[in-house]
Design a protein around this motif. Structure first.
Motif, PDB file in Angstrom:
ATOM      1  N   GLY A 137       0.843  -1.060   0.027  1.00 16.83           N
ATOM      2  CA  GLY A 137      -0.001  -0.204   0.256  1.00 16.83           C
ATOM      3  C   GLY A 137       0.965   1.453  -0.246  1.00 16.83           C
ATOM      4  O   GLY A 137       0.556   2.228  -1.014  1.00 16.83           O
ATOM      5  N   ALA A 138       2.005   1.565   0.856  1.00 17.01           N
ATOM      6  CA  ALA A 138       2.551   2.392   1.261  1.00 17.01           C
ATOM      7  C   ALA A 138       3.694   2.599  -0.387  1.00 17.01           C
ATOM      8  O   ALA A 138       3.191   3.994  -1.232  1.00 17.01           O
ATOM      9  CB  ALA A 138       3.810   2.493   1.885  1.00 17.01           C
ATOM     10  N   LEU A 139       4.192   1.600  -0.980  1.00 17.97           N
ATOM     11  CA  LEU A 139       4.744   1.931  -2.342  1.00 17.97           C
ATOM     12  C   LEU A 139       3.504   2.349  -3.868  1.00 17.97           C
ATOM     13  O   LEU A 139       3.774   2.908  -4.081  1.00 17.97           O
ATOM     14  CB  LEU A 139       5.146   0.349  -2.902  1.00 17.97           C
ATOM     15  N   LYS A 140       2.443   1.316  -3.423  1.00 15.28           N
ATOM     16  CA  LYS A 140       1.446   2.054  -4.140  1.00 15.28           C
ATOM     17  C   LYS A 140       0.899   3.520  -4.527  1.00 15.28           C
ATOM     18  O   LYS A 140       1.355   3.963  -5.168  1.00 15.28           O
ATOM     19  CB  LYS A 140       0.324   1.255  -4.192  1.00 15.28           C
ATOM     20  N   LEU A 141       0.917   4.020  -3.165  1.00 11.81           N
ATOM     21  CA  LEU A 141       0.119   5.359  -2.784  1.00 11.81           C
ATOM     22  C   LEU A 141       1.055   6.318  -3.243  1.00 11.81           C
ATOM     23  O   LEU A 141       0.736   7.003  -4.107  1.00 11.81           O
ATOM     24  CB  LEU A 141       0.073   5.605  -1.471  1.00 11.81           C
ATOM     25  N   ALA A 142       2.219   5.907  -3.037  1.00 13.35           N
ATOM     26  CA  ALA A 142       4.145   6.873  -2.937  1.00 13.35           C
ATOM     27  C   ALA A 142       3.594   6.958  -4.720  1.00 13.35           C
ATOM     28  O   ALA A 142       4.144   7.886  -5.592  1.00 13.35           O
ATOM     29  CB  ALA A 142       4.892   6.691  -2.347  1.00 13.35           C
ATOM     30  N   PHE A 143       4.083   5.823  -5.422  1.00 17.38           N
ATOM     31  CA  PHE A 143       3.614   5.586  -7.010  1.00 17.38           C
ATOM     32  C   PHE A 143       3.125   6.310  -8.119  1.00 17.38           C
ATOM     33  O   PHE A 143       3.308   6.579  -9.249  1.00 17.38           O
ATOM     34  CB  PHE A 143       4.163   3.833  -7.191  1.00 17.38           C
ATOM     35  N   SER A 144       1.137   6.358  -6.994  1.00 21.91           N
ATOM     36  CA  SER A 144       0.654   7.016  -7.825  1.00 21.91           C
ATOM     37  C   SER A 144       0.110   8.340  -8.091  1.00 21.91           C
ATOM     38  O   SER A 144       0.044   8.830  -8.347  1.00 21.91           O
ATOM     39  CB  SER A 144      -0.770   6.811  -7.177  1.00 21.91           C
ATOM     40  N   TYR A 145       1.297   8.916  -5.664  1.00 20.64           N
ATOM     41  CA  TYR A 145       1.137  10.003  -6.031  1.00 20.64           C
ATOM     42  C   TYR A 145       3.015  11.021  -5.866  1.00 20.64           C
ATOM     43  O   TYR A 145       2.238  11.399  -4.880  1.00 20.64           O
ATOM     44  CB  TYR A 145      -0.223  10.388  -4.585  1.00 20.64           C
ATOM     45  N   PRO A 146       4.008  10.585  -6.412  1.00 23.30           N
ATOM     46  CA  PRO A 146       4.621  10.617  -6.057  1.00 23.30           C
ATOM     47  C   PRO A 146       5.418  12.110  -6.073  1.00 23.30           C
ATOM     48  O   PRO A 146       5.824  12.452  -5.512  1.00 23.30           O
ATOM     49  CB  PRO A 146       6.167  10.178  -7.143  1.00 23.30           C
ATOM     50  N   GLU A 147       4.531  13.292  -6.109  1.00 26.23           N
ATOM     51  CA  GLU A 147       4.198  14.413  -5.884  1.00 26.23           C
ATOM     52  C   GLU A 147       3.844  15.002  -4.536  1.00 26.23           C
ATOM     53  O   GLU A 147       3.684  16.110  -4.432  1.00 26.23           O
ATOM     54  CB  GLU A 147       3.717  15.621  -7.070  1.00 26.23           C
ATOM     55  N   LYS A 148       3.693  14.070  -3.658  1.00 24.28           N
ATOM     56  CA  LYS A 148       2.978  14.177  -2.824  1.00 24.28           C
ATOM     57  C   LYS A 148       3.627  13.896  -1.803  1.00 24.28           C
ATOM     58  O   LYS A 148       3.622  13.751  -0.126  1.00 24.28           O
ATOM     59  CB  LYS A 148       1.994  13.891  -2.369  1.00 24.28           C
ATOM     60  N   PHE A 149       4.656  13.443  -2.073  1.00 26.28           N
ATOM     61  CA  PHE A 149       5.724  12.965  -0.908  1.00 26.28           C
ATOM     62  C   PHE A 149       7.052  12.483  -0.836  1.00 26.28           C
ATOM     63  O   PHE A 149       7.898  12.639  -1.631  1.00 26.28           O
ATOM     64  CB  PHE A 149       5.331  11.263  -1.085  1.00 26.28           C
ATOM     65  N   ARG A 150       7.724  12.609   0.249  1.00 29.06           N
ATOM     66  CA  ARG A 150       9.565  13.002  -0.288  1.00 29.06           C
ATOM     67  C   ARG A 150      10.117  11.404   0.197  1.00 29.06           C
ATOM     68  O   ARG A 150      11.104  11.302  -0.924  1.00 29.06           O
ATOM     69  CB  ARG A 150       9.964  13.667   1.011  1.00 29.06           C
ATOM     70  N   ALA A 151       9.481  10.932   0.929  1.00 32.64           N
ATOM     71  CA  ALA A 151       9.891   9.508   0.661  1.00 32.64           C
ATOM     72  C   ALA A 151       9.165   8.275   0.922  1.00 32.64           C
ATOM     73  O   ALA A 151       8.052   8.655   1.467  1.00 32.64           O
ATOM     74  CB  ALA A 151      11.257   9.154   2.194  1.00 32.64           C
ATOM     75  N   VAL A 152       9.237   6.585   0.415  1.00 30.92           N
ATOM     76  CA  VAL A 152       8.354   6.012   0.972  1.00 30.92           C
ATOM     77  C   VAL A 152       9.173   4.917   1.638  1.00 30.92           C
ATOM     78  O   VAL A 152      10.471   4.335   1.366  1.00 30.92           O
ATOM     79  CB  VAL A 152       7.592   5.494  -0.230  1.00 30.92           C
ATOM     80  N   ALA A 153       8.828   4.136   2.749  1.00 32.89           N
ATOM     81  CA  ALA A 153       9.700   2.699   3.973  1.00 32.89           C
ATOM     82  C   ALA A 153       8.362   1.573   3.827  1.00 32.89           C
ATOM     83  O   ALA A 153       7.896   1.931   3.716  1.00 32.89           O
ATOM     84  CB  ALA A 153      10.285   3.587   4.800  1.00 32.89           C
ATOM     85  N   ALA A 154       9.488   1.008   2.606  1.00 30.57           N
ATOM     86  CA  ALA A 154       8.828  -0.485   2.886  1.00 30.57           C
ATOM     87  C   ALA A 154       9.388  -1.536   3.448  1.00 30.57           C
ATOM     88  O   ALA A 154      10.322  -2.222   3.304  1.00 30.57           O
ATOM     89  CB  ALA A 154       8.380  -0.945   0.908  1.00 30.57           C
ATOM     90  N   ILE A 155       8.468  -2.277   4.988  1.00 26.02           N
ATOM     91  CA  ILE A 155       9.171  -3.008   5.044  1.00 26.02           C
ATOM     92  C   ILE A 155       8.060  -3.999   4.827  1.00 26.02           C
ATOM     93  O   ILE A 155       6.902  -4.409   5.033  1.00 26.02           O
ATOM     94  CB  ILE A 155       8.955  -2.672   6.864  1.00 26.02           C
ATOM     95  N   SER A 156       9.366  -5.675   4.363  1.00 32.88           N
ATOM     96  CA  SER A 156       8.571  -6.911   3.644  1.00 32.88           C
ATOM     97  C   SER A 156       7.789  -6.972   3.133  1.00 32.88           C
ATOM     98  O   SER A 156       6.396  -7.408   3.176  1.00 32.88           O
ATOM     99  CB  SER A 156       8.715  -7.577   5.682  1.00 32.88           C
TER     100      SER A 156
END
Length: 244
Positions: free
Chosen positions: A121-140
């Motif tokens: 979910g974190a990766l999906k959100l960051a990739f869908s709206y990269p203009e809204k986030f500075r970073a994404v961390a995906a654990i396992s």
């Protein structure tokens, strides 16, 4: 730190849901704080990170707000037979929290983190709206949806009969559709245990994601797909966020 548990009506889901929030005890008037959108995995809810790790102590010296929503077994998607959780997350929850809490809407102050299903979910959100986030961390994270039928007996409720194999749900496809100039501004931290059953998928994803312009940090540490590992991994994530 203060811990809030907000039970509210989710109009898009047509049900009562809960959002948990960790924030500083003292907040200066009109100050907008950095925010971590923290997502849970399959079989958990928004209470998991607060109950199963020492998260509150780890952020006790930071002016961060941590927001932990309940996302059910949705895989952070609009379910075929169930709630429209993706719409709820992007169109209702995030805007509501931005209006309710003293959090910044500046992309430089917004981070998204999740474990397992929540990592997807974190990766999906960051990739869908990269203009809204500075970073994404995906654990396992679940990075290849082909594994879903083996870990989720009711997966068709989310993806339908064949939706789990639909490329529109694949993370790499989502990332490749994002504007290059926006994707290039965010950073990715990916961490997994060396005994995790998802490690091979994560190794492959780390190689494949190099085809898009995103700065990545991939770490494999001793551990499995469990809260023993995730309790240690969240420390690594918070330290990484503190230094980017």
């Amino acid at each position: 730190m203060a811990f809030l548990e907000l039970t509210k009506s989710a109009k898009i889901l047509d049900l009562q849901t809960t959002v948990r929030v960790i924030l500083p005890d003292i907040i200066e008037p009109k100050k907008e704080l950095p925010v971590i959108w923290l997502f849970h995995g399959l079989g958990d809810n928004g209470s998991a990170w607060a109950r199963k790790t020492n998260l509150e102590q780890l952020v006790s010296t930071k002016d961060w707000v941590i927001i932990m929503p309940d996302m059910g077994r949705s895989f952070y998607s609009d379910m075929t037979y169930g709630g429209k959780y993706w719409q709820y997350l992007t169109c209702e929850l995030i805007p509501q929290m931005q209006n309710l809490l003293p959090i910044s809407q500046n992309p430089a102050d917004n981070y998204v983190v999740g474990n397992s299903m929540g990592g997807y979910g974190a990766l999906k959100l960051a990739f869908s709206y990269p203009e809204k986030f500075r970073a994404v961390a995906a654990i396992s994270p679940v990075v290849d949806l082909k594994v879903v039928p083996t870990i989720m007996s009711d997966y068709q409720g989310v993806f339908g009969e064949n939706g789990v194999f639909d490329s529109q749900n694949e993370l790499l496809a989502i990332a490749k559709q994002a504007p290059v100039k926006d994707l290039a501004t965010i950073k990715l931290f990916q961490i997994i245990g060396d005994e995790d059953f998802l490690k091979e998928d994560n190794d492959r994803f780390h190689t494949e994601i190099a085809s898009v312009p995103i700065e990545t940090d991939y770490q494999v540490l001793p551990g499995n797909h469990d809260w023993i590992f995730w309790n240690e991994a969240i420390k690594k994530v918070l330290d990484w966020l503190n230094h980017i």
